[in-house]
Motif scaffolding. Structure first.
Motif, PDB file in Angstrom:
ATOM      1  N   ILE A   1       0.845  -1.203   0.000  1.00  0.00           N
ATOM      2  CA  ILE A   1       0.000   0.000   0.000  1.00  0.00           C
ATOM      3  C   ILE A   1       0.876   1.247   0.000  1.00  0.00           C
ATOM      4  O   ILE A   1       0.453   2.323  -0.418  1.00  0.00           O
TER       5      ILE A   1
ATOM      6  N   PHE B   1      -4.271   4.646  -6.809  1.00  0.00           N
ATOM      7  CA  PHE B   1      -5.274   4.232  -5.828  1.00  0.00           C
ATOM      8  C   PHE B   1      -5.782   2.821  -6.082  1.00  0.00           C
ATOM      9  O   PHE B   1      -5.876   2.012  -5.165  1.00  0.00           O
TER      10      PHE B   1
ATOM     11  N   ASP C   1      -6.598  -7.857   4.144  1.00  0.00           N
ATOM     12  CA  ASP C   1      -7.959  -8.129   4.579  1.00  0.00           C
ATOM     13  C   ASP C   1      -8.296  -9.608   4.515  1.00  0.00           C
ATOM     14  O   ASP C   1      -9.152 -10.071   5.266  1.00  0.00           O
TER      15      ASP C   1
ATOM     16  N   LEU D   1     -15.595   1.723  -2.528  1.00  0.00           N
ATOM     17  CA  LEU D   1     -14.507   2.696  -2.722  1.00  0.00           C
ATOM     18  C   LEU D   1     -14.152   2.831  -4.190  1.00  0.00           C
ATOM     19  O   LEU D   1     -14.070   3.949  -4.729  1.00  0.00           O
TER      20      LEU D   1
ATOM     21  N   LEU E   1       2.462   1.672   8.457  1.00  0.00           N
ATOM     22  CA  LEU E   1       2.548   1.880   7.006  1.00  0.00           C
ATOM     23  C   LEU E   1       1.228   2.401   6.447  1.00  0.00           C
ATOM     24  O   LEU E   1       1.208   3.309   5.603  1.00  0.00           O
TER      25      LEU E   1
ATOM     26  N   THR F   1       0.909   5.968   7.282  1.00  0.00           N
ATOM     27  CA  THR F   1       1.732   6.809   6.399  1.00  0.00           C
ATOM     28  C   THR F   1       0.985   7.104   5.113  1.00  0.00           C
ATOM     29  O   THR F   1       0.974   8.248   4.633  1.00  0.00           O
ATOM     30  N   ARG F   2       0.352   6.042   4.558  1.00  0.00           N
ATOM     31  CA  ARG F   2      -0.391   6.246   3.315  1.00  0.00           C
ATOM     32  C   ARG F   2      -1.589   7.154   3.557  1.00  0.00           C
ATOM     33  O   ARG F   2      -1.917   8.001   2.715  1.00  0.00           O
TER      34      ARG F   2
ATOM     35  N   TYR G   1      -9.672   9.107  -1.644  1.00  0.00           N
ATOM     36  CA  TYR G   1      -9.988   7.679  -1.661  1.00  0.00           C
ATOM     37  C   TYR G   1      -8.822   6.864  -1.122  1.00  0.00           C
ATOM     38  O   TYR G   1      -9.019   5.858  -0.449  1.00  0.00           O
ATOM     39  N   ASP G   2      -7.574   7.304  -1.415  1.00  0.00           N
ATOM     40  CA  ASP G   2      -6.414   6.640  -0.826  1.00  0.00           C
ATOM     41  C   ASP G   2      -6.507   6.667   0.684  1.00  0.00           C
ATOM     42  O   ASP G   2      -6.246   5.673   1.362  1.00  0.00           O
TER      43      ASP G   2
ATOM     44  N   ILE H   1      -9.180   6.989   2.578  1.00  0.00           N
ATOM     45  CA  ILE H   1     -10.242   6.132   3.128  1.00  0.00           C
ATOM     46  C   ILE H   1      -9.822   4.667   3.067  1.00  0.00           C
ATOM     47  O   ILE H   1     -10.042   3.907   4.010  1.00  0.00           O
ATOM     48  N   ALA H   2      -9.194   4.252   1.933  1.00  0.00           N
ATOM     49  CA  ALA H   2      -8.746   2.861   1.827  1.00  0.00           C
ATOM     50  C   ALA H   2      -7.738   2.545   2.920  1.00  0.00           C
ATOM     51  O   ALA H   2      -7.783   1.486   3.545  1.00  0.00           O
ATOM     52  N   ALA H   3      -6.807   3.483   3.172  1.00  0.00           N
ATOM     53  CA  ALA H   3      -5.798   3.254   4.202  1.00  0.00           C
ATOM     54  C   ALA H   3      -6.443   3.172   5.579  1.00  0.00           C
ATOM     55  O   ALA H   3      -6.060   2.337   6.405  1.00  0.00           O
TER      56      ALA H   3
ATOM     57  N   ASN I   1      -9.481   2.202   6.189  1.00  0.00           N
ATOM     58  CA  ASN I   1     -10.175   0.918   6.246  1.00  0.00           C
ATOM     59  C   ASN I   1      -9.213  -0.193   6.646  1.00  0.00           C
ATOM     60  O   ASN I   1      -9.494  -1.023   7.514  1.00  0.00           O
ATOM     61  N   MET I   2      -8.023  -0.188   6.004  1.00  0.00           N
ATOM     62  CA  MET I   2      -7.019  -1.200   6.322  1.00  0.00           C
ATOM     63  C   MET I   2      -6.549  -1.049   7.766  1.00  0.00           C
ATOM     64  O   MET I   2      -6.377  -2.049   8.479  1.00  0.00           O
TER      65      MET I   2
ATOM     66  N   THR J   1      -9.083  -2.686   9.954  1.00  0.00           N
ATOM     67  CA  THR J   1      -8.995  -4.153   9.945  1.00  0.00           C
ATOM     68  C   THR J   1      -7.863  -4.621  10.834  1.00  0.00           C
ATOM     69  O   THR J   1      -7.990  -5.578  11.602  1.00  0.00           O
TER      70      THR J   1
END
Lengths: 107, 158, 99
Positions: free
Chosen positions: A25, A31, A42, A84, C15, C18-19, C27-28, C30-32, C34-35, C38
């Motif tokens: 990542i 993206f 995940d 997303l 990590l 950081t992202r 969106y980056d 939000i994805a980060a 989300n991860m 988790t």
């Protein structure tokens, strides 16, 4: 004893996969490809870590709850990734495509 | 009949989450199960689609396939991240045909695509699914439709 | 050994963070996040077994659900500008889905 060793192997593999996903990542260029790296952490990473913890916990309510956590993650993570990606595509964020990619006329 | 089995399942769920057998807690569990079943009946969501009990016998077979695919795809993506054997990414945006007949099948198919790392389903329409794939191989494999066939075979066939 | 696995998860979280801080698009981020969520669930699960308190697993369970709802809510906020949806919005969103 064997179960202990097996569970530590699973836990270690899960942790290493998590770190690899983190590197992914961080390294990937745009993206959409970062979503794939997040997908590793995940799915398989969570599976291995929760399986290892389940072996440590033994049969009982604890391992049932661990299985339940995994099932929740299994159902929610693809939905979140899809939402997303869909939102990003609709907002006009163009993916960086590879050289051999077929050009798709999208909108 | 369906709501009765739904209530039984929910109560079993409550017991296995709490692990206590005191009358007060069991009573509270019964009350919340009754409320949930009442709300679900009012929302009209206890049907074949959101409560697919008739498919539950097919799930073990499907999960074996799903985990095999997840592990294979994970190895590919890890190779891409670390750059093993000259593996490199070449992101693709492709439309693949959507062959599932029911809505439930479509959802399972799209979720399976997203669950296997390396491919993400972005947009669904009646006939096609737009996917983003990390490598050309992953996109080509999905375009053959083998995953859709497996899902049809393992879940919907008698 | 549990400490080692916690450390591995914490490095991954670092990590992801950081992202989330660097990510060029929303969106980056939000994805980060989300991860990150988790990984938090996994960390709570590991800590539950480390401290031997099975109650913490319930918190991990609830966190998994709240994380999902939070991501969807943040996504809605970003794409629509507010949480308010009129009937017109819903219909146009449905049309967008089915083209």
């Amino acid at each position: 004893m064997i179960i202990d060793i097996l569970s530590w192997i699973l836990l270690m593999a899960g942790g290493i996969l998590g770190i690899i996903g983190g590197i992914g990542i961080y390294r990937f260029p745009d993206f959409y490809s970062r979503l794939h790296a997040a997908g590793i952490t995940d799915t398989l990473c969570a599976l291995l870590i929760l399986l290892g913890l389940g072996l440590q916990a033994g049969w009982g309510i604890a391992s049932f709850k661990l299985a339940l956590i995994f099932i929740f993650l299994l159902f929610t993570c693809p939905t979140a990734s899809h939402a997303l990606a869909n939102a990003a595509l609709h907002s006009g964020l163009k993916p960086k495509l590879g050289k051999d990619a077929a050009r798709l006329n999208h909108d | 009949m369906k709501s009765f089995s739904f209530a039984a399942l929910l109560f079993l769920f409550w017991i296995s989450l709490s692990g206590y057998f005191e009358p007060l807690l069991l009573g509270l569990g019964l009350a919340s199960v009754a409320l949930t079943v009442f709300l679900s009946k009012r929302m009209n969501v206890i049907d074949c689609e959101s409560y697919p009990l008739h498919l539950s016998s097919k799930f073990p077979n499907f999960f074996v396939y799903l985990f095999r695919e997840i592990i294979k795809a994970n190895i590919d993506v890890v190779a891409c991240i670390l750059g093993w054997r000259g593996a490199s990414i070449s992101p693709q945006l492709v439309k693949i045909p959507q062959l599932q007949k029911t809505d439930l099948g479509t959802v399972i198919y799209a979720n399976t695509i997203t669950l296997t790392p390396g491919t993400v389903s972005i947009e669904l329409s009646e006939k096609t699914i737009t996917i983003h794939a990390l490598t050309k191989e992953a996109a080509d494999e999905l375009a053959t439709g083998s995953m859709s066939n497996e899902i049809s075979k393992r879940i919907f066939e008698k | 050994m549990f400490i080692a696995i916690s450390l591995a998860i914490l490095i991954t979280m670092g990590l992801a963070l950081t992202r989330a801080l660097a990510g060029p698009t929303t969106y980056d981020r939000i994805a980060a996040v989300n991860m990150f969520g988790t990984k938090t669930v996994l960390l709570i699960a590991v800590l539950a077994l480390l401290s031997g308190r099975a109650d913490l697993l319930d918190i991990a369970l609830v966190y998994a659900l709240i994380n999902f709802i939070g991501v969807i809510a943040a996504l809605k906020l970003v794409t629509q500008g507010d949480f308010h949806t009129t009937d017109k919005d819903t219909i146009s969103a449905d049309k967008g889905e089915l083209e």
